[in-house]
Design an enzyme around this catalytic site. Structure first.
Site, PDB file in Angstrom:
ATOM      1  N   HIS A   1       0.871  -1.445  -0.033  1.00 31.41           N
ATOM      2  CA  HIS A   1       0.017  -0.133  -0.271  1.00 31.41           C
ATOM      3  C   HIS A   1       0.923   1.175  -0.138  1.00 31.41           C
ATOM      4  O   HIS A   1       2.087   1.214   0.654  1.00 31.41           O
ATOM      5  CB  HIS A   1      -0.716  -0.167   1.315  1.00 31.41           C
ATOM      6  CG  HIS A   1      -1.972   0.994   1.311  1.00 31.41           C
ATOM      7  ND1 HIS A   1      -1.726   2.112   1.861  1.00 31.41           N
ATOM      8  CD2 HIS A   1      -3.233   0.720   1.189  1.00 31.41           C
ATOM      9  CE1 HIS A   1      -2.654   2.927   1.845  1.00 31.41           C
ATOM     10  NE2 HIS A   1      -3.815   2.248   1.527  1.00 31.41           N
TER      11      HIS A   1
ATOM     12  N   ASP B   1       3.305  -4.561   8.501  1.00 29.10           N
ATOM     13  CA  ASP B   1       2.076  -3.821   8.154  1.00 29.10           C
ATOM     14  C   ASP B   1       0.810  -5.062   8.360  1.00 29.10           C
ATOM     15  O   ASP B   1       0.773  -5.677   7.400  1.00 29.10           O
ATOM     16  CB  ASP B   1       2.064  -3.076   7.229  1.00 29.10           C
ATOM     17  CG  ASP B   1       0.616  -2.556   6.810  1.00 29.10           C
ATOM     18  OD1 ASP B   1      -0.160  -2.726   7.434  1.00 29.10           O
ATOM     19  OD2 ASP B   1       0.615  -1.652   5.709  1.00 29.10           O
TER      20      ASP B   1
HETATM   21  N1  PMP Z   1      -1.522  -0.935   4.866  1.00 24.85           N
HETATM   22  C1  PMP Z   1      -2.414  -1.726   4.226  1.00 24.85           C
HETATM   23  C2  PMP Z   1      -2.058  -3.123   3.879  1.00 24.85           C
HETATM   24  C3  PMP Z   1      -3.804  -1.174   4.120  1.00 24.85           C
HETATM   25  O1  PMP Z   1      -4.528  -1.860   3.388  1.00 24.85           O
HETATM   26  C4  PMP Z   1      -4.026   0.140   4.436  1.00 24.85           C
HETATM   27  C5  PMP Z   1      -5.347   0.812   4.308  1.00 24.85           C
HETATM   28  N2  PMP Z   1      -5.903   0.317   3.271  1.00 24.85           N
HETATM   29  C6  PMP Z   1      -2.849   0.986   5.246  1.00 24.85           C
HETATM   30  C7  PMP Z   1      -1.678   0.342   5.166  1.00 24.85           C
HETATM   31  C8  PMP Z   1      -3.203   2.266   5.719  1.00 24.85           C
HETATM   32  O2  PMP Z   1      -4.279   1.996   6.522  1.00 24.85           O
HETATM   33  P1  PMP Z   1      -4.904   3.549   7.495  1.00 24.85           P
HETATM   34  O3  PMP Z   1      -5.519   4.132   6.077  1.00 24.85           O
HETATM   35  O4  PMP Z   1      -5.723   3.065   8.171  1.00 24.85           O
HETATM   36  O5  PMP Z   1      -3.753   4.235   7.999  1.00 24.85           O
END
Ligand code: PMP
Length: 406
Positions: A121, A198
């Protein structure tokens, strides 16, 4: 509660009483909230609300006690050795930025290496990219194969004495690949490389033990595990946290302040400047209770049943291609329809109260790898069931007909 009875599970989530026909298949973006989480937040505001770690009157003491009890619950949930290892953040994104700035910031130098999986991400890519660029360090992207699995040989070859960090997700949010974390950790640990995991996409379905995996850092967001938005967790080994400078400066993160200089509090307070989201932390604790009443293994098994059912049904649709077919997948499917832009079909499905995601899913380089503008993505949670997938398939047939691609 019987996990195999979606009707009973759905009854726990008020959104389905307000929208009985809702087919919510965008759970990788965020999950719906059970009543117990909503009640916990409301109860805090109605009965126990004051700012935490500040007032000495009984109401403030109660608010503080509830906030810290939530931290304790999180520590137990991931088997952290100490409550002080848990930092409340806004979510996974803030946790990763904090690590980049406070863990790497003071030491990263020109010529150092950072390794990041190619499936990440943007939240788990951009902070590393920016800090590498500012220091003249090298960002190495671990490539992945057509099926969405990581190239572990590349990883093994590139882990070395200059590698200052390895960052990867447990589960890819766009392809659903479950990365072989235990194997990857063994490789990294053999070279003494710290690892950031993560767990944004895995925390709702996998129990994670930070000590068993000897993780250096773990991040996750409450809103993807049936908890509130705006609250997340950073776990860090205390040997790291105690060496790290604060990420933001302000109220309640200090030990001593004069006009000339300031001394900062020990972790986790050092990393929680300003009024924290105490209601969010209490909602997160309620989400943990909710998950722990169920069996996360059983939840994941149920999602795999839905994954297999949906994959089979989607593959029978002419002109539909699925991206990411790793042998180990979670309940996430990315696909595209020949000749139709993902936004057009998602809009038509939306009119039928079928909520699925269309676009790049904050993983533009993954879309570039497949040379596509984006995909449609369905992602399951504990309240989904097979009849919803049948409706999705009918909806896709309807969209194809309407958009002229039969
Ligand atoms: N890492 C992954 C694998 C995610 O799926 C997401 C959210 N889609 C994030 C990080 C970021 O999370 P947040 O927007 O809750 O900070």
């Amino acid at each position: 509660m019987n996990i195999w009875d979606p009707k009973r599970i759905r009854a726990e989530f008020p959104i389905f009483q307000h929208h009985p026909d809702l087919i919510y298949l965008d759970n990788a973006a965020t999950t719906q909230k059970p009543r117990s989480v909503l009640d916990a937040e409301r109860d805090f505001y109605e009965r126990n609300y004051a700012n935490v770690h500040r007032g000495i009157y009984p109401l403030a003491a109660r608010a503080t006690q509830l906030y810290e009890a939530s931290r304790q619950k999180v520590a137990e949930f991931i088997n952290a050795p100490k409550i002080e290892d848990i930092v409340f953040t806004r979510g996974s994104t803030e946790g990763i930025n904090l690590i980049a700035q406070s863990f790497l910031g003071p030491t990263l130098q020109a010529g150092d290496d950072i390794l990041v999986s190619g499936l990440e991400h943007h939240s788990n890519l951009l902070p590393w990219q920016a800090i590498c660029q500012s220091r003249g360090a090298h960002l190495h992207i671990i490539p992945f194969f057509e099926d969405g699995t990581l190239d572990l040989q590349y990883l093994d070859k590139n882990l070395g004495s200059k590698t200052k960090l390895l960052a990867l997700s447990h589960i890819s949010n766009s392809l659903g690949t479950v990365n072989p974390v235990a194997e990857i950790l063994t490789m990294a640990k053999a070279k003494g490389v710290p690892v950031v995991l993560d767990a944004a996409q895995s925390i709702a379905t996998h129990s994670i033990d930070v000590q068993a995996w000897d993780l250096d850092f773990l991040v996750f967001s409450a809103h993807k595990m049936y908890g509130p938005s705006g609250i997340g967790v950073l776990y860090g080994k205390s040997e790291h946290l105690k060496k790290m400078p604060p990420y933001q400066l302000g109220g309640e993160m200090i030990r001593d302040v004069t006009y000339e200089k300031s001394l900062y509090a020990a972790p986790p307070k050092r990393f929680e400047a300003g009024t924290p989201n105490a209601a969010g932390a209490i909602g997160l604790a309620a989400a943990i209770d909710f998950l722990q009443k169920l069996d996360r293994k059983a939840i994941f098994e149920q999602q795999k049943i839905l994954l297999n059912y949906a994959t089979q049904a989607l593959m029978d649709i002419p002109g539909l291609e699925i991206y990411g077919q790793a042998p180990e997948k979670s309940g996430i499917i990315s696909f595209a329809l020949e000749g139709i832009h993902p936004h057009d079909s998602a809009t038509l499905l939306g009119e039928k109260e079928i909520c699925i995601r269309a676009g790049q899913h904050c993983t533009q380089p993954v879309m570039d790898f497949y040379d596509i503008p984006g995909t449609l993505r369905v992602s399951f949670a504990m309240y989904n069931h097979e009849a919803e997938i049948d409706e999705l398939i009918q909806g896709i047939a309807f969209a194809k007909q309407k958009l002229g691609a039969i």
